[in-house]
Design a protein around this motif. Structure first.
Motif, mmCIF file in Angstrom:
data_model
loop_
_atom_site.group_PDB
_atom_site.id
_atom_site.type_symbol
_atom_site.label_atom_id
_atom_site.label_comp_id
_atom_site.label_asym_id
_atom_site.label_seq_id
_atom_site.Cartn_x
_atom_site.Cartn_y
_atom_site.Cartn_z
ATOM 1 N N ILE A 139 0.866 -1.182 0.000
ATOM 2 C CA ILE A 139 0.000 0.000 0.000
ATOM 3 C C ILE A 139 0.902 1.232 0.000
ATOM 4 O O ILE A 139 1.880 1.294 0.756
ATOM 5 N N VAL A 140 0.583 2.189 -0.853
ATOM 6 C CA VAL A 140 1.335 3.447 -0.927
ATOM 7 C C VAL A 140 0.390 4.600 -0.646
ATOM 8 O O VAL A 140 -0.617 4.757 -1.339
ATOM 9 N N LEU A 189 -2.943 9.756 10.551
ATOM 10 C CA LEU A 189 -1.943 9.963 11.604
ATOM 11 C C LEU A 189 -1.563 8.653 12.279
ATOM 12 O O LEU A 189 -0.483 8.556 12.878
ATOM 13 N N LYS A 190 -2.398 7.641 12.158
ATOM 14 C CA LYS A 190 -2.014 6.322 12.657
ATOM 15 C C LYS A 190 -0.943 5.704 11.765
ATOM 16 O O LYS A 190 -0.138 4.902 12.216
ATOM 17 N N ILE A 191 -0.950 6.088 10.507
ATOM 18 C CA ILE A 191 0.046 5.596 9.564
ATOM 19 C C ILE A 191 1.359 6.341 9.758
ATOM 20 O O ILE A 191 2.422 5.745 9.865
ATOM 21 N N ASN A 192 1.286 7.661 9.788
ATOM 22 C CA ASN A 192 2.471 8.486 10.026
ATOM 23 C C ASN A 192 2.092 9.637 10.938
ATOM 24 O O ASN A 192 1.460 10.607 10.496
ATOM 25 N N GLY A 213 2.722 -6.109 6.365
ATOM 26 C CA GLY A 213 2.307 -5.716 7.706
ATOM 27 C C GLY A 213 3.175 -4.665 8.362
ATOM 28 O O GLY A 213 2.884 -4.216 9.473
ATOM 29 N N LYS A 214 4.241 -4.235 7.697
ATOM 30 C CA LYS A 214 5.156 -3.232 8.248
ATOM 31 C C LYS A 214 4.895 -1.886 7.607
ATOM 32 O O LYS A 214 4.827 -1.766 6.378
ATOM 33 N N THR A 215 4.738 -0.851 8.437
ATOM 34 C CA THR A 215 4.560 0.514 7.934
ATOM 35 C C THR A 215 5.907 1.227 7.941
ATOM 36 O O THR A 215 6.675 1.105 8.897
ATOM 37 N N LEU A 216 6.173 1.950 6.863
ATOM 38 C CA LEU A 216 7.446 2.654 6.734
ATOM 39 C C LEU A 216 7.193 4.025 6.122
ATOM 40 O O LEU A 216 6.389 4.168 5.200
ATOM 41 N N THR A 217 7.878 5.033 6.642
ATOM 42 C CA THR A 217 7.818 6.387 6.092
ATOM 43 C C THR A 217 9.236 6.819 5.724
ATOM 44 O O THR A 217 10.189 6.076 5.908
ATOM 45 N N GLU A 218 9.363 8.016 5.195
ATOM 46 C CA GLU A 218 10.608 8.621 4.728
ATOM 47 C C GLU A 218 10.987 8.042 3.362
ATOM 48 O O GLU A 218 11.249 6.859 3.203
#
Length: 199
Positions: A6-7, A47-50, A62-67
């Motif tokens: 998911i993006v 905001l739960k995502i980032n 299942g892992k969320t990543l930002t940046e």
């Protein structure tokens, strides 16, 4: 079946680079648009995502990543068959890593410093003067059409995406070598597919 990737993307923001990357990877993904200009990023769901309310963000396995740079490094290693990152042990790996972190660590701060006409002593920060930063990129492009010479990589998406943004908003004067580089990158089919996501 739902895509494993998911993006979260804000049209016409730096997350266009992540969409471009995923298009280059050629993997299925679900695109979720976020209106960063209309304040939607402050909604509780995103905001739960980032918690910083910034795009891009991804969820994979299942892992969320930002940046953006972290996402790029992660996805290229997760999908090595696309060939967007030199493998560990490849002599080009070091240059690829350098340019991948050059965007958030050097190029973007230099852009902000120049655009806002900030008086920053280059000896006290982790990035250089604008002219030095551009010269580093020009020099890298002496040996080939891309930052890694003849090989296109995800680092070109990171650096070329930022340079294209600068040219679009007329924040960078004409520079034949860099202008040719941007034109070359924008001719890629995956770039055109990414542009459609900004509509």
């Amino acid at each position: 079946m739902a895509a494993d990737l998911i993006v979260w993307h804000g049209p016409n923001t730096r997350s266009t680079g992540t969409v471009w990357l995923v298009e280059e990877l050629g993997v299925p993904y679900e695109l979720r648009k976020v209106d960063v200009f209309g304040g939607e990023t402050r909604e509780a769901e995103f905001l739960k995502i980032n918690p910083a309310g910034k795009v891009p963000a991804i969820r994979h396995k299942g892992k969320t990543l930002t940046e953006m740079a972290a996402i790029s490094l992660y996805l290229c290693d997760e999908f090595p068959k696309a060939g967007l990152a030199p493998a560990i042990g490849d002599p080009l790996r070091a240059d690829y890593l350098y340019w991948s972190v050059f965007r958030p660590g050097v190029l973007e701060p230099a852009i902000v410093t120049k655009a806002q006409n900030l008086d920053v002593d280059p000896r006290t920060v982790g990035w250089g003067e604008w002219e030095t930063v551009i010269t580093l990129i020009e020099t890298a492009l002496e040996d080939g059409p891309y930052l890694l010479g003849e090989r296109f990589s995800a680092a070109d998406i990171l650096i070329g995406g930022a340079l294209g943004w600068l040219k679009h908003f007329k924040l960078m004067p004409d520079n034949p070598r860099i202008d040719d580089y941007i034109t070359r990158l924008h001719a890629r089919p995956a770039y055109a597919r990414m542009q459609a996501s900004n509509q």
